[in-house]
Design an enzyme around this catalytic site. Structure first.
Site, short mmCIF file in Angstrom:
data_model
loop_
_atom_site.label_atom_id
_atom_site.label_comp_id
_atom_site.label_asym_id
_atom_site.label_seq_id
_atom_site.Cartn_x
_atom_site.Cartn_y
_atom_site.Cartn_z
N ASP A 104 -48.33 44.20 37.75
CA ASP A 104 -49.26 45.30 38.02
C ASP A 104 -50.54 45.02 37.23
OD1 ASP A 104 -50.54 47.80 38.02
OD2 ASP A 104 -48.70 48.93 38.02
N LYS B 63 -49.75 43.25 42.55
CA LYS B 63 -50.81 44.19 42.96
C LYS B 63 -52.13 43.59 42.48
CE LYS B 63 -48.10 48.48 42.39
NZ LYS B 63 -47.92 49.69 41.55
N ASP C 295 -37.74 50.90 40.12
CA ASP C 295 -37.28 52.28 39.94
C ASP C 295 -38.41 53.28 39.81
OD1 ASP C 295 -38.08 51.28 37.30
OD2 ASP C 295 -37.25 53.16 36.54
P1 IMP Z 1 -47.63 45.55 34.08
O1 IMP Z 1 -47.32 45.21 32.65
O2 IMP Z 1 -48.69 46.60 34.19
O3 IMP Z 1 -47.96 44.33 34.92
O4 IMP Z 1 -46.35 46.24 34.69
C1 IMP Z 1 -45.21 45.54 34.96
C2 IMP Z 1 -44.00 46.44 34.99
O5 IMP Z 1 -44.34 47.79 35.36
C3 IMP Z 1 -43.03 45.97 36.02
O6 IMP Z 1 -42.09 45.06 35.47
C4 IMP Z 1 -42.37 47.24 36.52
O7 IMP Z 1 -41.24 47.53 35.72
C5 IMP Z 1 -43.41 48.32 36.29
N1 IMP Z 1 -44.15 48.67 37.53
C6 IMP Z 1 -45.43 48.38 37.84
N2 IMP Z 1 -45.76 48.86 39.05
C7 IMP Z 1 -44.65 49.50 39.51
C8 IMP Z 1 -44.37 50.19 40.75
O8 IMP Z 1 -45.20 50.33 41.68
N3 IMP Z 1 -43.11 50.68 40.86
C9 IMP Z 1 -42.16 50.56 39.89
N4 IMP Z 1 -42.40 49.90 38.73
C10 IMP Z 1 -43.62 49.38 38.55
#
Ligand code: IMP
Length: 188
Positions: free
Chosen positions: A104, A132, A160
């Site tokens: 994300d 994303k 989840d």
């Molecule tokens: P980041 O550190 O912002 O890249 O987020 C990564 C983590 O956030 C992932 O491993 C997911 O556990 C969670 N995450 C991010 N987007 C989503 C989503 O749309 N649905 C569910 N979990 C998400």
């Protein structure tokens, strides 16, 4: 349409399409890592289903281990990465492929890469089921992406909402009326 806790979700990617996406990725890995005996490092909890399905299609000799990282609560990032837990394998001189459910902002992956590089692996690449691209805040080069999706909360196939909804064969996203509510609340 399914309901998970207080939210409604609709199918975004079918089970069949997800398996096709994963098969493409597995074929690339089989080719790129022939003779390299890669060590897959799967990130729990979200990547368990992706890992299981991908590894059934990986035909080269390989190992798999699991780690736990957490940076998310509910539907918005806390912006905090907790300790990386459970790393028992020896990574030195190994070809590592990190398996993640979704990238994300990229914060979790950036932290994980920083940690894993301390173990002096021969190489490290990332394979993620979902990316994303609009949300990336950290410069990351992700070699294997099964599917790019827009900035929308998704669930199922391991992902989840507050711990629930991981147990589906399809990928779901917030149903259209809920997306409007989410953006008005500014929590996505
Ligand atoms: P980041 O550190 O912002 O890249 O987020 C990564 C983590 O956030 C992932 O491993 C997911 O556990 C969670 N995450 C991010 N987007 C989503 C989503 O749309 N649905 C569910 N979990 C998400």
């Amino acid at each position: 349409m399914i309901q998970v806790k207080d939210r409604h979700f609709e199918v975004m990617v079918s089970a069949e399409q997800l398996q096709k996406d994963i098969a493409v990725l597995a074929a690339r890995i089989n080719e790129d890592y022939a003779g390299k005996e890669p060590l897959f490092v799967a990130v729990l909890n979200g990547a368990f289903m992706f890992t299981a399905d991908l590894l059934k299609m990986v035909t080269i000799p390989c190992e798999v281990t699991f780690v736990k990282v957490a940076s998310y609560e509910g539907m918005s990032s806390t912006g905090q990465v907790e300790e990386i837990l459970g790393l028992e394998a020896d990574l030195t001189n190994r070809h590592i492929i990190i398996l993640e459910d979704i990238v994300d902002t990229g914060l979790t992956m950036t932290e994980l890469l920083r940690n894993l590089r301390d173990f002096r692996p021969a190489s490290v690449e990332v394979a993620t089921l979902l990316l994303k691209p609009e949300c990336l805040k950290f410069p990351l080069s992700i070699k294997y992406v099964a599917r790019e999706i827009p900035n929308i909360f998704v669930l199922g196939f391991g992902l989840d909402y507050d711990g629930f909804g991981r147990n589906t064969r399809e990928l779901y996203c917030l149903a259209a009326p809920e997306i409007k509510v989410q953006s008005e609340l500014n929590i996505l």
